[in-house]
Each structure stands twice: as C-alpha cells, then as structure tokens.
Motif scaffolding. Structure first.
Motif, PDB file in Angstrom:
ATOM      1  N   ALA A  32       1.323   6.241   2.621  1.00  0.00           N
ATOM      2  CA  ALA A  32       0.334   6.166   1.550  1.00  0.00           C
ATOM      3  C   ALA A  32       0.118   7.531   0.904  1.00  0.00           C
ATOM      4  O   ALA A  32      -0.303   7.625  -0.249  1.00  0.00           O
ATOM      5  CB  ALA A  32      -0.991   5.628   2.084  1.00  0.00           C
ATOM      6  N   ASP A  78       0.814  -1.228   0.000  1.00  0.00           N
ATOM      7  CA  ASP A  78       0.000   0.000   0.000  1.00  0.00           C
ATOM      8  C   ASP A  78       0.842   1.270   0.000  1.00  0.00           C
ATOM      9  O   ASP A  78       0.307   2.375   0.066  1.00  0.00           O
ATOM     10  CB  ASP A  78      -0.920   0.018   1.233  1.00  0.00           C
ATOM     11  N   THR A  79       2.152   1.120  -0.061  1.00  0.00           N
ATOM     12  CA  THR A  79       3.049   2.266   0.058  1.00  0.00           C
ATOM     13  C   THR A  79       3.220   2.985  -1.273  1.00  0.00           C
ATOM     14  O   THR A  79       3.486   2.354  -2.297  1.00  0.00           O
ATOM     15  CB  THR A  79       4.431   1.806   0.577  1.00  0.00           C
ATOM     16  N   ARG A  80       3.077   4.300  -1.249  1.00  0.00           N
ATOM     17  CA  ARG A  80       3.339   5.135  -2.431  1.00  0.00           C
ATOM     18  C   ARG A  80       4.570   6.007  -2.259  1.00  0.00           C
ATOM     19  O   ARG A  80       5.131   6.496  -3.233  1.00  0.00           O
ATOM     20  CB  ARG A  80       2.129   6.016  -2.731  1.00  0.00           C
ATOM     21  N   ASN A 137      -1.704  -4.720  -5.281  1.00  0.00           N
ATOM     22  CA  ASN A 137      -2.911  -5.021  -4.498  1.00  0.00           C
ATOM     23  C   ASN A 137      -4.178  -4.996  -5.332  1.00  0.00           C
ATOM     24  O   ASN A 137      -5.168  -5.637  -4.998  1.00  0.00           O
ATOM     25  CB  ASN A 137      -3.048  -4.023  -3.350  1.00  0.00           C
TER      26      ASN A 137
END
Length: 856
Positions: A517, A478-480, A561
């Motif tokens: 995020a 979920d990391t941006r 995801n």
C-alpha cells in the motif's frame, strides 16, 4: 564495465540527443569546435558539420555518469581502447573510427542502421522540421484491404499520462498543423515551433533523472547497469513514446523510445553473436542469422482463470487473472536474466504472451529455461498451464522495410508446433509424470475441484493455491505498488519487509512479488539492486532510493474500492441492479486483431507483384500492442469511474472482462467502444465487439464467463450487408453499434409509454410481434425472408392494437403513431440491420427494467 555493457548502453542512448536538441537543452557542446570535429560528420562540399544532436547525446551521457558514479568510464586498459566506452560509443555512431580496436563504434553504428531500416523510404525536409514534426498515429495508419488509408492523426507531444488529452491522437488541423508539399512528397507539419512542448517534457525527464536510485559501494557493476537500465527504460517510455525518432520522413510513425530500445536489443545480440565467434568485424553481414525472435505464450489460461465456484468468486477471479499477468512477465524476465541479457531484449509482454530478441547461439539455453519452467508448472497446475516457445531466425536483411512480417508469422507457426505437444520434454524425461495420483484424504477443493494428494487442502476444504489467489485478489484492490524481488534479494526482503498486503513466489522463477500500500522502507545499507518497484497506474515520477532498486509503472485494470461496489460480492451486483435482480458479465475484445498484425501493417511501397509490402517491424508491432494495452489496462480505469456499479476483473492486451449490475453494463460497453474508436484515430479498421450475459449472483462464474463468451461470439458473427462484427450481443440479441442508439431510443419510448399509461400493454403487444417474427425465422430457414417478415399477419394485428391503445391513451397517441411507423416501414439501409432483427432487445430490456425483484 565489460565491453558487453558499454555496447548496450551506447546503443540505448545513441540518439537521445535528438530529444534535447529539439528542446534546446544540454547545448554546451554545440559551439565547441573540437567536439564537432571529433563526433560530427562534415559536409566536404559545403564545409559544415551535421548531426549536431550527438553533442547533446554526449552532454546527457556525461550527466548520467555524474548522477551514477559507477557508470563513469574509468576502466582503460590501453591507450588504443581508452575511448571505447559507452559515452563515446553513443556519441561516435555517425563517425566510427577505422581502427581495428574501435570495432564497438562500428557495432553501434550497425545496430543503429539496422534499427533505422524499418523506416519507410520517402524523405522530406524543410528548415526547422525537427521542431515541427509530431508523431503520426500508427493506429491511424493501420489498413486492411488494398486501399491505402490517408491518415492525418498525430499524437500529442507530451509525456504519457492517463488522460485523453495526453494519449488520444488529434486530427492534424485541430492540432495546429498544415500540409506541406515539395518534390519529395507531402507531410503534415506544425504551423508553429513545438519548442515549448519539447522543453516541458525534456525538463520533466531531467527532473526525474535526479531521482535515479543510488548504490552501495560494493555492489557488482553488472547488476548496477541492469538496474539503471530498467529505470531509464521507464523514463524513456514515459517521455519519448510520443516523440518521433526521425523528422525528415514522410511518415514519422516510430517513436524515439522504440528506436532507442530496439537499437539496444539489436546491438546486444549482435555483440554477443560476434563475441561467441571471437569476431570483431562482419557487422554488416546481413545474410547470417545472428538473432532469434522468441515468442512465449501460455496456453490453458482461460480454463485456469475460470475454474472457480461462486464462493469468494470476485476476489478469486481477479486474483487468478492478475496472476497470469505476473507469471507472463516474470517468466520473460527469468529468461532474460538467466541468459545474461539486458531488459531491452524484451520487445513486449502482454495478454499472456511475450516476445524477446536474443542472440541465435542462446536458442537452446532459452528452450532449456522454458522446459524448467514447464516442469514447475506441471507440478503446480496439474498440466493446465503450459509455456510454449516459438523461434524464428533473424538476419540483418529482415530488419529492412517489408521483411519482418514473415518472421512474425514464422515465430507464431513454430509456437503452434509446441502447443500441439505440451509437456513433451517433461514426458520424455519422466514417463510417470501423468500417472494417476492418490486422492486427497479431505476430498476435492470446494473452489477449483482439485483433489490429488499434493493439493494441500485445509480443513475448510480449500486448496493452498485457491486460498492464495483469493487473498491476492483481495489485496490487489488496496495495492498501489508491486515490489519484484529477485535472486539473492529475496532472503534480504523476507526478513526486512514490513506489513505487505500480500506476497507471492512466482512459480518457475527466482522471483517473489510483494503487494504494498506504501513504498517499501529499508535501511540505507540494504542492497536491493536486483529488485524492481512498480507503481500501479498513477505514476508521479521516480523517487530516490539508496537501496539500488529500479522503478517503473504497471497499468492494471484494477478493482476500484472507492466506488459504491467496492465491497460487493457477485450477489451484491445482482441485488443492486435496477429491475430484475441479475448480475451482468461483459466481455469485449478487438475484432480482427490477428488480421491487423498480419496484414494491417502492409502500407509500404508495392513490391514486384503489385502487393503492398509489410511494415510489421519490431517497433511497429510493439507499438500497436503497447498502445492497445495502454488503453485497456490503463485508460479504461478512468472510463469505469463514471459507473459506480461496475468493476474490472481483467483489462489488458486487447480485451476486457467486467462485472456489474446488469442494467449498467450496456452503457459501459457503449462508452468503451466510443472511446476506443477515438483512441484509434477514428480508423474503421479498429472495431470492438462484446457480449453481456445475465446471471444470478450465485451462478457458477465459470459457466457465466462461458455465456458471456458465447454472447461475444454471437456479436462477432453478426453480418449486415458488407459489414460484420463491430457489435454487441445483449439479452440474446446481436446488434451492430450503428443501431444501438436506435435500440436505446425505442427502449426509452416503451418505458415512457408504460409510465404515462400505468400499463405494460405496449410491451405485451411488441412481445407478440417478436414471437411472430421468431416463428417466421424458424419456419423459413433459407432465402430472403425480409418481405415475409414485414408482410406477415403480425403487421395488421399490431396496427389494430396500437389504434385501440391510442383511443384508450390519447396522451401517448403521437408516440404510438411514431412507433407504428418505425416498425411497419421496411427500411433497407446498406450495412444496417432492419429493426425487426433487433426488436427483441429493447422490448426485453424495458421488460427487465420494469420487473420487480420479488417477481424475478
């Protein structure tokens, strides 16, 4: 600003004007006669001024100084040194002053000459050539063997984006180019001016420049300069990586980005070397070792990554592999920061290895930093992960055409000596460091098996380290953004960071990384000048911030995801497979990569012994590594979007580790291989081998990784005629990529016959052939057994059985006849396997696809 800062910034920006000259932007000084007289060389015979690009450099530097007021050169101690600031140093590099106090001008010029010495001899000129030259694909130039490869592939003149149109090389003719010839040689030039392309990317750079970070009034200028440099490097890499540094050469294969940053790296160490000796001259002494090429490498990382059970394995595995990437970059940065160097000192970092260029008098200090890191690694990982450093002396002559190759070899040989004696420094200081430790009262960690009393094992019998890495793997999906926080900024961010997905102190360094995020939010009065924000993959450009942190992009082969398999654990990949319930593990990497770096860059002019000279300069080796990493860590992400049941565990450097439902992975492997060949300008020196292992969803991942690695090795040992490697091992069968389409066609034929006849008799018959051939191979272990295979009794039995099937199933008679012809005809094509060598693959493939999950 110190002289050190002026020198580095002057070197970094000295040729930026070439870019804007070609784009016809920032032109307001071109007609200023006073500026021409001050900064441009004059042709005495013809009376005109040349190298007008320096006037664009001047305009850009002034624009940058306006954007960042702290960079304005206002510190003028004396009239004699008033002009010795970074703006003028960048602009004066073609006409340095003869004044003794103006020695920094000579230093920048010397650094430029040393960096330019890597260019091949062979000029070519025609009017307007600077707006007609594209960057030649360096991957297309690689050659292994004596025959020089005639390369006609060029990179698009565009900023880097993760699309094939932006980063794939194009054939010259397709790109609207034509070959020109004169008494100097041959070149490929665009038929039309490249001005529109230059203007588009130059305007993009200028737009992004408007969003550089700003700083608080009381921030130390040294920190400001390094922060700005980090953001500038991001912009230069994005916009100048596919812009040629020189356009009047026959092979323009060095980018302007690489030329600028390598000039800065050379110039910084040159300055510090002479400063340490209190010298202001002698920059043209090319025999004294003034630099050290440093290679850092982490050993034991494979064992560390795969030391994991099936519990939470998907998250833990991607967490561990990503941790190694972060550790490598953090340690390289730790060395740079501790030595007081600019980020340009890092030549490249990828795949658990990094290269730095440092002044020679800092060698001992760099080793001391590595020893300190290893002390922490020893305590944290019980000796599993070790940082080795190798060094090689570099003198001025080593930057010239053909000489750097030996230094790459030396630095890696020196590294190997350290790897043979890991933790030698730690043992010499503390002989008890490997003493037996007390066992933890809760026993061994269920994930990694660690059981010493320092493991911090919780009630669930998981150690702190495994818990942390599993949580990191989960957060990564979920990391941006990654927010790198160094030094004094760590305390500030710890109290002010809101809702991070995860945070990780990097062992052995003064750094903590936050997984986010969204972009971080802080008050405008917060000083974060020592921090750095990275966007993962999808970088839209700089965004302004008042806290002073720099910005960049990191290409990561990331778990997706949004796909069907976004929430899968390993057993889910098996459950959702077609046919047999198995998970597949795909491992691939580039064949002969060591050979490519050692001999693939030998395309210079022949030396006195008749051998091609190595052109493995700092820029070229870094370019090859960077472009391979861009494909695997960056573009591969887009390739995998078309495969919903496959996920990247690791991709970067030159290799990949992908898990998925077994039936999808062969198509994944073929797609990656085909795209990679196109990315490498269809250069046959670049090949890709891979192995696929099939395991149950709860099979130990460490052993599954080993099986995939063994399959990959089987592919790399495949020999057919004069051809080797460039293959895939799947279902325990190694097959060259040139035969893979035939295997797929045969598999589909078998499936079609089964469907039409509602019988698997054809698979049973061919399985008998496979068994018979295997018996012959086992019996006859030497000599040429091809004739024995093709004229054995299976042949007559197969013909008999197929004829019976034709009578029983006339609707597939033609297919059976074609199949019979394909199997019994002994075709011996050069560098291609006979069908009997890989028949097992389509037979087992079809059988596994047809098998119901209840009969696994």
């Amino acid at each position: 600003m110190k002289k050190h800062d002026h020198a580095v910034l002057g070197c970094l920006l000295h040729d930026i004007g070439k870019f804007f000259e070609r784009a016809e932007l920032l032109e307001h000084y071109r007609n200023d006669i006073v500026k021409r007289q001050s900064f441009c060389p004059k042709n005495r015979e013809k009376g005109y001024y040349s190298h007008l690009h320096v006037l664009h450099t001047l305009a850009f530097c002034e624009l940058l100084a306006e954007k960042i007021p702290q960079l304005k050169p206002v510190e003028q101690q004396t009239i004699a040194t008033a002009d010795q600031n970074w703006v003028n140093l960048a602009t004066y590099h073609h006409v340095p002053s003869g004044r003794a106090e103006a020695y920094l001008e000579k230093l920048v010029q010397s650094a430029d000459h040393l960096a330019s010495a890597e260019r091949e001899k062979g000029e070519f000129y025609e009017q307007g050539i600077h707006k007609k030259t594209r960057l030649e694909s360096l991957l297309g130039r690689i050659q292994i063997g004596e025959t020089a490869r005639q390369n006609d592939y060029f990179l698009p003149l565009a900023g880097i984006q993760l699309s094939s149109a932006s980063i794939y090389p194009q054939a010259a003719v397709s790109a609207g180019m034509e070959e020109k010839t004169n008494d100097k040689g041959k070149v490929w030039l665009s038929k039309t001016s490249l001005l529109p392309e230059y203007q588009k990317i130059a305007q993009g750079l200028l737009n992004d420049l408007e969003h550089l970070q700003s700083f608080q009034a009381n921030v130390d200028k040294d920190k400001i300069l390094k922060s700005v440099t980090r953001s500038l490097l991001t912009l230069l890499e994005k916009y100048l990586s596919q812009v040629p540094a020189a356009t009047n050469v026959q092979h323009p294969d060095i980018s302007l980005f690489d030329h600028l940053r390598v000039t800065a790296a050379i110039g910084e160490s040159l300055f510090l070397h002479h400063q340490a000796k209190n010298e202001t001259s002698g920059f043209d002494d090319h025999q004294t070792p003034k630099w050290q090429l440093v290679c850092g490498d982490f050993s034991g990382i494979q064992k560390f990554i795969y030391k994991i059970t099936s519990k939470g394995a998907a998250k833990g595995l991607r967490g561990r592999s990503f941790f190694i990437q972060l550790l490598c970059d953090a340690v390289a940065e730790q060395i740079i920061r501790t030595l007081g160097l600019y980020p340009t000192a890092r030549i490249y970092s990828s795949g658990g290895k990094f290269y730095l260029l440092i002044p020679t008098h800092l060698k001992a200090k760099a080793q001391s930093i590595a020893d300190s890191v290893n002390k922490t690694l020893l305590n944290e990982f019980q000796g599993e992960v070790f940082l080795g450093l190798g060094f090689a002396d570099i003198c001025g002559d080593d930057f010239t055409e053909g000489n750097m190759g030996q230094r790459w070899q030396q630095v890696n040989e020196d590294l190997q000596k350290q790897r043979l004696q890991p933790f030698k420094a730690q043992v010499s200081q503390d002989i008890e460091c490997f003493a037996q430790q007390m066992q933890h009262e809760r026993g061994a960690c269920k994930i990694c098996g660690r059981d010493d009393d320092q493991a911090d094992i919780n009630a669930n019998q998981n150690c702190r380290q495994c818990q942390s890495l599993e949580r990191m793997g989960q957060a990564l999906a979920d990391t941006r953004y990654l927010f790198w926080v160094w030094g004094e900024n760590r305390k500030t961010v710890k109290h002010k960071m809101q809702d991070p997905l995860f945070s990780l102190p990097i062992v052995g360094t003064d750094c903590e990384v936050y997984f986010l995020a969204q972009e971080p939010q802080f008050s405008e009065l917060t000083d974060l000048t020592e921090s750095h924000l990275e966007v993962l993959n999808d970088w839209k450009g700089l965004t302004a911030n008042a806290q002073g942190y720099s910005q960049g992009v990191r290409y990561v082969g990331q778990w997706q995801n949004a796909k069907t398999s976004g929430d899968y654990e390993f057993d889910d990949f098996a459950e959702h497979a077609q046919g047999i319930s198995r998970m597949g593990i795909l491992r691939m990497d580039v064949d002969n990569l060591g050979e490519i770096f050692i001999r693939g860059l030998n395309f210079g002019k022949k030396d006195a012994t008749g051998n091609q000279t190595s052109m493995g300069s700092l820029s070229r080796v870094a370019t090859v590594s960077r472009q391979l990493h861009l494909f695997f860590a960056g573009y591969l992400h887009h390739i995998l979007e078309a495969f919903p049941r496959s996920q990247i565990i690791y991709a970067g450097g030159d290799d990949v580790f992908i898990i998925g439902s077994w039936d999808e992975l062969p198509d994944v492997a073929k797609k990656i291989r085909d795209e990679f060949i196109k990315y490498c300008a269809n250069n046959l020196c670049f090949t890709l081998s891979g192995g696929i292992a099939l395991v149950g969803g709860r099979y130990p991942i460490s052993r599954a990784a080993e099986l995939a690695g063994e399959a990959e090795e089987q592919a790399k040992h495949l020999q057919r005629g004069q051809k080797e490697k460039d293959a895939l091992s799947f279902l325990e069968t190694a097959i060259g990529w040139e035969s893979f389409a035939d295997a797929i066609q045969l598999r589909d034929t078998l499936l079609d016959i089964v469907e039409k006849t509602n019988s698997q008799a054809i698979i049973d018959r061919l399985r008998q052939v496979v068994i018979a051939v295997d018996e012959i191979k086992a019996r006859e272990k030497s000599g040429n057994i091809t004739d024995q295979i093709y004229w054995d009794k299976w042949r007559w039995r197969l013909v008999y059985n197929l004829k019976r099937m034709e009578k029983r199933y006339p609707e597939v008679a033609i297919q059976l006849e074609n199949l019979q012809r394909q199997l019994i005809t002994q075709l011996m094509l050069a560098n291609k396997q006979p069908v009997m060598e890989w028949l097992q693959l389509p037979v087992r493939w079809a059988e596994f696809l047809l098998r119901s999950k209840t009969n696994d």
